[in-house]
Write an enzyme that holds these catalytic residues in place. Structure first.
Site, short mmCIF file in Angstrom:
data_model
loop_
_atom_site.label_atom_id
_atom_site.label_comp_id
_atom_site.label_asym_id
_atom_site.label_seq_id
_atom_site.Cartn_x
_atom_site.Cartn_y
_atom_site.Cartn_z
N CYS A 107 -18.66 27.52 61.34
CA CYS A 107 -19.00 27.04 59.98
C CYS A 107 -19.48 25.59 59.96
O CYS A 107 -20.46 25.28 59.27
CB CYS A 107 -17.82 27.13 59.03
SG CYS A 107 -16.70 28.49 59.30
N HIS B 61 -11.12 18.23 64.36
CA HIS B 61 -10.09 18.76 65.28
C HIS B 61 -8.83 17.91 65.20
O HIS B 61 -7.70 18.41 65.11
CB HIS B 61 -10.58 18.70 66.73
CG HIS B 61 -11.70 19.64 67.05
ND1 HIS B 61 -12.00 20.73 66.29
CD2 HIS B 61 -12.60 19.65 68.07
CE1 HIS B 61 -13.03 21.36 66.82
NE2 HIS B 61 -13.41 20.73 67.90
N LEU C 187 -6.23 22.80 66.87
CA LEU C 187 -6.06 23.91 65.91
C LEU C 187 -7.30 23.96 65.01
O LEU C 187 -8.05 23.00 64.93
CB LEU C 187 -4.78 23.68 65.11
CG LEU C 187 -3.53 23.78 65.98
CD1 LEU C 187 -2.34 23.09 65.32
CD2 LEU C 187 -3.20 25.23 66.30
N PHE D 196 -23.37 19.58 31.68
CA PHE D 196 -24.82 19.65 31.73
C PHE D 196 -25.39 18.44 32.47
O PHE D 196 -24.83 17.36 32.33
CB PHE D 196 -25.34 19.68 30.29
CG PHE D 196 -26.78 20.04 30.20
CD1 PHE D 196 -27.19 21.34 30.41
CD2 PHE D 196 -27.73 19.08 29.91
CE1 PHE D 196 -28.53 21.68 30.33
CE2 PHE D 196 -29.06 19.42 29.84
CZ PHE D 196 -29.46 20.71 30.04
N CYS E 269 -14.21 27.66 63.55
CA CYS E 269 -14.87 27.08 62.37
C CYS E 269 -15.34 25.65 62.62
O CYS E 269 -16.52 25.35 62.49
CB CYS E 269 -13.95 27.20 61.16
SG CYS E 269 -14.50 26.23 59.75
P1 FAD Z 1 -11.13 31.77 65.24
O1 FAD Z 1 -11.26 30.63 64.35
O2 FAD Z 1 -12.20 32.16 66.12
O3 FAD Z 1 -9.76 31.56 66.01
C1 FAD Z 1 -9.39 32.33 67.10
C2 FAD Z 1 -8.59 31.44 68.01
O4 FAD Z 1 -7.95 32.26 69.00
C3 FAD Z 1 -9.42 30.43 68.77
O5 FAD Z 1 -8.94 29.14 68.51
C4 FAD Z 1 -9.25 30.82 70.23
O6 FAD Z 1 -9.21 29.70 71.09
C5 FAD Z 1 -7.91 31.53 70.20
N1 FAD Z 1 -7.68 32.50 71.28
C6 FAD Z 1 -8.40 33.61 71.59
N2 FAD Z 1 -7.84 34.25 72.63
C7 FAD Z 1 -6.72 33.55 72.96
C8 FAD Z 1 -5.73 33.70 73.94
N3 FAD Z 1 -5.71 34.72 74.82
N4 FAD Z 1 -4.76 32.78 74.01
C9 FAD Z 1 -4.72 31.72 73.17
N5 FAD Z 1 -5.64 31.55 72.22
C10 FAD Z 1 -6.63 32.45 72.11
N6 FAD Z 1 -17.19 31.72 57.26
C11 FAD Z 1 -17.21 31.17 56.04
O7 FAD Z 1 -16.38 31.54 55.20
N7 FAD Z 1 -18.13 30.23 55.69
C12 FAD Z 1 -19.08 29.81 56.56
O8 FAD Z 1 -19.92 28.98 56.23
C13 FAD Z 1 -19.10 30.38 57.86
N8 FAD Z 1 -20.04 30.01 58.74
C14 FAD Z 1 -20.06 30.60 59.96
C15 FAD Z 1 -21.07 30.26 60.84
C16 FAD Z 1 -21.16 30.87 62.06
C17 FAD Z 1 -22.27 30.52 63.00
C18 FAD Z 1 -20.18 31.84 62.43
C19 FAD Z 1 -20.25 32.51 63.76
C20 FAD Z 1 -19.16 32.17 61.57
C21 FAD Z 1 -19.08 31.56 60.33
N9 FAD Z 1 -18.08 31.88 59.42
C22 FAD Z 1 -18.11 31.34 58.18
C23 FAD Z 1 -16.98 32.79 59.79
C24 FAD Z 1 -15.71 32.00 60.17
O9 FAD Z 1 -16.03 31.03 61.14
C25 FAD Z 1 -14.66 32.95 60.72
O10 FAD Z 1 -14.44 33.99 59.79
C26 FAD Z 1 -13.31 32.25 61.00
O11 FAD Z 1 -13.49 31.10 61.76
C27 FAD Z 1 -12.39 33.23 61.70
O12 FAD Z 1 -11.14 32.64 61.92
P2 FAD Z 1 -10.12 33.33 62.96
O13 FAD Z 1 -8.88 32.51 62.92
O14 FAD Z 1 -10.04 34.76 62.73
O15 FAD Z 1 -10.81 33.15 64.37
C1 COM Z 2 -11.20 24.75 58.96
C2 COM Z 2 -10.26 25.31 59.98
S1 COM Z 2 -12.66 24.09 59.70
S2 COM Z 2 -8.81 25.76 59.21
O1 COM Z 2 -9.04 26.99 58.45
O2 COM Z 2 -8.36 24.68 58.27
O3 COM Z 2 -7.78 25.98 60.20
#
Ligand code: FAD
Ligand code: COM
Length: 518
Positions: free
Chosen positions: A84, A134, A75, A496, A79
């Site tokens: 991130c 993880h 899970l 400070f 990120c």
């Molecule tokens: P995700 O975390 O991508 O989760 C989607 C999940 O869906 C995945 O686990 C995937 O396996 C699953 N999934 C997809 N399709 C299926 C399916 N058919 N069946 C089962 N599972 C599926 N944001 C910040 O606020 N600070 C930062 O410093 C930052 N740094 C970043 C750096 C980079 C390089 C990038 C690309 C993004 C960064 N972000 C940052 C943005 C942040 O990572 C995302 O906004 C956030 O992780 C989105 O969460 P989410 O749950 O929407 O998607």
């Molecule tokens: C952080 C992932 S790296 S989550 O937002 O705690 O699930």
């Protein structure tokens, strides 16, 4: 302490996740579904990233029954796996390396002239280390948050209430689409050559260290962050930017300080550049990049290209299975209760488009959970604080100075370093992590600006380049949204030396009945 037949410690989770990533089929689905609970699920979250995990946690906390299905064996989603967390590791390295290169041969810093440091070693370190977060997230979700999940199993939408995964059919009162986004592709010949990378592929497939020149395509957060890291390793970095780099930083002077420091570190930034072709060698590896620029055709020889052209929502399955409405960028359209165009189906996180940030992913997940549990909710992100990394940390909120002057007739600016004939050659701001610069390279010690409406005395913008200020911006933004004045800010208690100086600057001016800049 929780124990029991299905209990796994954090280190045992780590071993299982490693095994599942290496051999997904052999490990098979990782099932944490209660057999002793006959209740129908309140929601199935498709995707257990920040949005799905926080949504499910909130629903469970409210007494609901969520189920998360994710194709990865952990899970937390992208990120900790490729977004991130590696970005912050690389940005930390960029800051450390800039310090080491700036002071190389002085104090206790070793000589680094001509020395290129390994990118692959840092990537390898990350690959080994990421299982830790993880494992923590699986442990926390199961043992502490009591969330039911099915991992290492792609979900297939059957209908608006039904999902199939690992050969099982699951039904729920509601479906929450939380599938995230992926790197947008580079539309140019040669984009699939070996050595052409995105934020996803660099951590999965980097097999050898890049040579001495790297081409970065893009000018947004990820392009800047990774470009600065590559540069800090001692490599030549050529950034090809279609429009303007760092465009999302709202204050022009802050943006210019950031860009000047990047150029000072040797990054070649070429604006108005369109990539025409990625050229390959006989072995199928990238050999160069060809671009059209305002100055004509540009060819850069390189064995490593990094492109960051934004993220594309993973919306195809929801469109094909349910016909949800999308916007022009492919994001799932939701209302303020996170409801899609299909009754009973919600969408959250990166899948619903900008801002693609953690706060929005997590909050939208939680708001969707509350809506499904019967609360009347309204969530639409607005006026959030933001940040990115160059070799520095850049944080901002509210308006830049130009926008402030366009909107308000009496704008007051409190700035460090102040406008004096010495320019940047003043060791301020100076704080944790910039003290060596302040003493020996004052122009590198950072930049900051507080923007006020002189009539109402309210803070309307804040901007900072340095280190350690981002945390303050989270809370400062909440105060600014509530109408924070210079008088209230100047009455807070500072620790400070603090990186932002905002409190003491405000206090120095708060006595003025008619505010003036400084
Ligand atoms: P995700 O975390 O991508 O989760 C989607 C999940 O869906 C995945 O686990 C995937 O396996 C699953 N999934 C997809 N399709 C299926 C399916 N058919 N069946 C089962 N599972 C599926 N944001 C910040 O606020 N600070 C930062 O410093 C930052 N740094 C970043 C750096 C980079 C390089 C990038 C690309 C993004 C960064 N972000 C940052 C943005 C942040 O990572 C995302 O906004 C956030 O992780 C989105 O969460 P989410 O749950 O929407 O998607
Ligand atoms: C952080 C992932 S790296 S989550 O937002 O705690 O699930």
């Amino acid at each position: 302490m929780p124990t029991g037949p299905s209990f796994l410690s954090i280190s045992q989770w780590g071993e299982l996740i490693e095994e599942a990533l290496a051999h997904p089929q052999a490990v098979g689905p990782i099932r944490n579904i209660r057999d002793d609970d006959a209740r129908v699920f309140d929601a199935i979250f498709i995707g257990g990233g920040a949005a799905g995990r926080f949504g499910a946690a909130y629903m469970r906390a409210m007494g609901g029954r969520p189920l998360i299905v994710d194709c990865w064996p952990f899970l937390g989603g992208s990120c900790p796996h490729n977004a991130c967390v590696p970005h912050h590791l690389f940005s930390d390295c960029a800051a450390e390396l800039m310090l080491a290169r700036t002071f190389a041969g002085e104090l206790w810093f070793p000589e680094l002239k001509g020395k290129i440091t390994s990118i692959k070693e840092v990537v390898d370190l990350f690959r080994k280390g990421r299982t830790g977060p993880h494992a923590v997230m699986n442990y926390q979700s199961k043992e502490q948050l009591d969330i039911e999940f099915l991992l290492n199993a792609p979900a297939r939408i059957v209908d608006a209430k039904t999902v199939e995964a690992a050969g099982e059919i699951f039904s729920a009162r509601a479906l929450v689409l939380a599938c995230g986004a992926e790197a947008a592709p580079l539309d140019a010949p040669g984009a699939h050559l070996a050595g052409v990378h995105t934020y996803e592929s660099i951590v999965e497939t980097l097999g050898r260290d890049p040579g001495p020149t790297i081409v970065v395509i893009g000018g947004g957060k990820t392009a800047i962050e990774y470009g600065c890291f590559f540069n800090a390793t001692g490599r030549r970095v050529v950034m090809l930017v279609r429009h303007r780099p760092l465009e999302l930083i709202p204050d022009a002077e802050t943006r210019a300080y950031g860009l000047d420091r990047m150029r000072e570190q040797g990054i070649e930034i070429i604006e108005g550049a369109t990539v025409v072709e990625i050229a390959g060698d006989a072995s199928g590896r990238v050999a160069g990049v060809i671009a059209e620029t305002a100055a004509g055709r540009l060819e850069v020889a390189t064995d490593f290209v990094f492109h960051a052209l934004g993220e594309r929502p993973r919306s195809h399955m929801a469109v094909e299975a349910l016909g949800v409405d999308l916007d022009a960028k492919g994001a799932v359209i939701v209302d303020d209760s996170l409801r899609t165009s299909v009754p009973g189906v919600y969408a959250v996180g990166d899948l619903i488009g900008a801002p693609m940030e953690m706060f929005k992913a997590r909050k939208s997940g939680a708001y969707a959970a509350r809506a499904i549990m019967g609360e009347t909710v309204s969530y639409r992100p607005s006026d959030w604080p933001d940040f990115l990394h160059t070799h520095y940390e850049v944080s901002w909120l509210g308006l830049g100075e130009d926008a402030a002057r366009a909107r308000y007739r009496n704008v007051v600016v409190l700035k460090l370093p102040p406008d004096t004939p010495d320019g940047l050659n003043v060791g301020l701001p100076a704080g944790d992590r910039t003290m060596l610069y302040a003493m020996a390279r004052p122009h590198m010690s950072g930049f900051q600006k507080l923007i006020l409406d002189g009539d109402t005395r309210r803070v309307i913008g804040a901007h900072h380049i340095g280190y350690g200020a981002k945390d303050a911006f989270q809370y400062l933004n909440a105060l600014v949204k509530r109408g924070l004045t210079i008088d209230e800010l100047g009455d807070l208690d500072e620790l400070f030396l603090n990186p932002t100086y905002f409190i003491q600057l405000a206090r120095l001016r708060a006595g003025q009945t008619s505010l003036t800049s400084m």
